[in-house]
Design an enzyme around this catalytic site. Structure first.
Site: not given
Ligand code: BG6
Length: 462
Positions: A10, A13-14, A86, A141, A171, A209, A228, A233
């Site tokens: 990946g 990816g972002d 791939d 995740k 994270h 957010e 999510d 988290h």
């Molecule tokens: C990700 C979520 O795990 O954490 C996102 O999938 C969310 O939707 C992001 O925006 C938030 O992380 P942080 O570190 O910017 O608070």
């Protein structure tokens, strides 16, 4: 360079551009533990290594916590190889194996920076790569989309990798102030002695957010705020705030203490006194969102932990997209004083973007008066500790994986318990047709979330 490889599936990816490459760049610059690993970027696009590095350069410039320099980037990029493949095609793993052999690469760390539906395919593909099964794997995740899919995924992964080599990233566990909660709690008797329902009226975890769902409509619409953010988290934060002192500072003891909290979460009976869901106006116009989607982009919860310490203290949680700010904050609201006019003491742990601790207590107004006023003590760590010294979450976690330190990774049983709770919540609110309230973008969310607390005489701490 040595013969250990850090392979990212990946790679275009972002997540790779925004978080992983800047983290690896910083680790390279500070000569951290990954500094001599070769970085193999796996992607489907037709890039050369040179082209990939020129794209990566812009992202590193933008997202690195250390100042960008051409010299450091050049040094870093020498370790990167772009490998076109791939990864859903199982026959392509033989060639990957050849590549590793040709370059004498064996001590593997595989980072699955892809959607979870690809995890088991990649794990299966890696059975064709020599030594891969002795390597470590880092998974992003969400781990599964619900309890059943998470269980299946776990079985599939454990068929190939041994449990101790699977690192499930959350994270949030790499964030400085989340790691500080324990120290703050347990090393200060002024807090630890009061850390229970006798003195604490409510605990509030807020993670608003200001971003919308951006380009992630496909994933987010099938997920929503509960899956999510809350399942992973915010439940991590909840269990750290509420847990007992772990018997030792080992990852097992710490996870056991957290797990006891997740087990003690009171099963929900009255969903309307527990959950408020919202969706921002305009959500249906986002790319890849179903036209009549009822997916929640906002969730507020009122939960209880049924143990001796927390009996009767609600834990309020709220999070949402496109709100009026981005921050993560933990507020501890103490019970009122016997002096009627004294405002309640409040302790706030500021997790993001500013990091620090805020304490609100009462003093006498100076002068010839007995009036009580609030003193606000605001310690901002992020202002005096230069961010340069605070490794970003991903840097810490990659480093921890290299050092075999599992303390700050999610364990399977935590994931299982939290999915179990969130799945049941889902079933209940669908069954009871709980409304999803619309809210204006860039506000504080649906007003029903205030009502959720107000009806019990509480309010959100802003
Ligand atoms: C990700 C979520 O795990 O954490 C996102 O999938 C969310 O939707 C992001 O925006 C938030 O992380 P942080 O570190 O910017 O608070």
């Amino acid at each position: 360079m040595n013969n250990s490889a850090f392979t990212i599936f990946g790679g275009t990816g972002d997540l790779t551009f925004r978080k992983l490459l800047p983290a690896l760049y910083n680790m390279n610059t500070t000569k951290g533990p990954a500094a001599d690993r070769q970085i193999i970027i796996i992607g489907r696009r037709d890039y050369t290594t040179e082209k990939y590095c020129s794209i990566a350069q812009d992202w590193v410039k933008k997202f690195s916590r250390l100042p960008y320099t051409d010299k450091d980037f050049k040094n870093f990029s020498q370790r990167i190889t772009y490998y076109k493949m791939d990864f859903t095609n199982l026959s392509s793993y033989d060639q990957l194996d050849e590549y590793y052999k040709r370059h004498d690469l064996s001590q593997h760390i595989f980072y699955f920076a892809v959607a979870p539906r690809f995890f088991s395919t990649i794990a299966e593909g890696l059975t064709n790569v020599s030594h891969a099964c002795h390597g470590k794997v880092i998974l992003e995740k969400p781990f599964g989309a619900d309890l059943d899919s998470a269980k299946l995924l776990n079985i599939q992964l454990e068929k190939f990798f041994s449990a101790e080599n699977i690192f499930r990233i959350d994270h949030y566990l790499g964030k400085e102030m989340i790691r500080n909660i324990q120290t703050l709690r347990f090393s200060n008797p002024i807090f630890s002695n009061l850390w229970n329902s006798r003195y604490i009226e409510s605990v509030q975890i807020s993670a608003p957010e200001d971003m919308g769902i951006e380009s992630r409509g496909g994933y987010y619409d099938a997920s929503g705020a509960l899956r999510d953010m809350v399942q992973n988290h915010l439940f991590q934060i909840l269990s750290i705030v509420a847990m007992e002192w772990p018997e030792q500072l080992s990852s097992t003891a710490m996870h056991d203490a957290q797990i006891r909290i997740l087990r003690a979460l009171r099963p929900v009976k009255n969903i309307r006194e527990t959950l408020v869901l919202g969706q921002y106006k305009g959500y249906h116009q986002e790319r890849l969102v179903k036209p009549n989607s009822t997916t929640e982009t906002y969730a507020a919860l009122r939960l209880f932990i049924d143990n001796e310490r927390w009996w009767g203290t609600p834990f309020y949680i709220r999070t949402g997209k496109k709100l009026n700010r981005r921050e993560i904050k933990l507020a501890i609201v103490f019970r009122p004083s016997f002096l009627e006019k004294a405002p309640q003491n409040i302790l706030i742990i500021k997790i993001q973007p500013s990091e620090g601790v805020y304490l609100q207590f009462n003093i006498k107004k100076p002068g010839d008066t007995d009036e009580i006023i609030q003193a606000k003590m605001d310690f901002s760590q992020s202002e005096y500790v230069k961010r340069l010294n605070t490794p970003e979450a991903y840097e810490r976690l990659i480093k921890a994986c290299i050092n075999n330190n599992k303390l700050w990774f999610s364990q399977w049983d935590q994931i299982e318990l939290s999915w179990n709770f969130i799945d049941k919540l889902h079933e209940l609110y669908k069954w009871e047709h709980l409304p999803v309230f619309k809210y204006e973008p860039f506000t504080s969310g649906p007003e029903q979330a205030d009502e959720l607390l107000n009806q019990f005489g509480h309010s959100w701490i802003d």
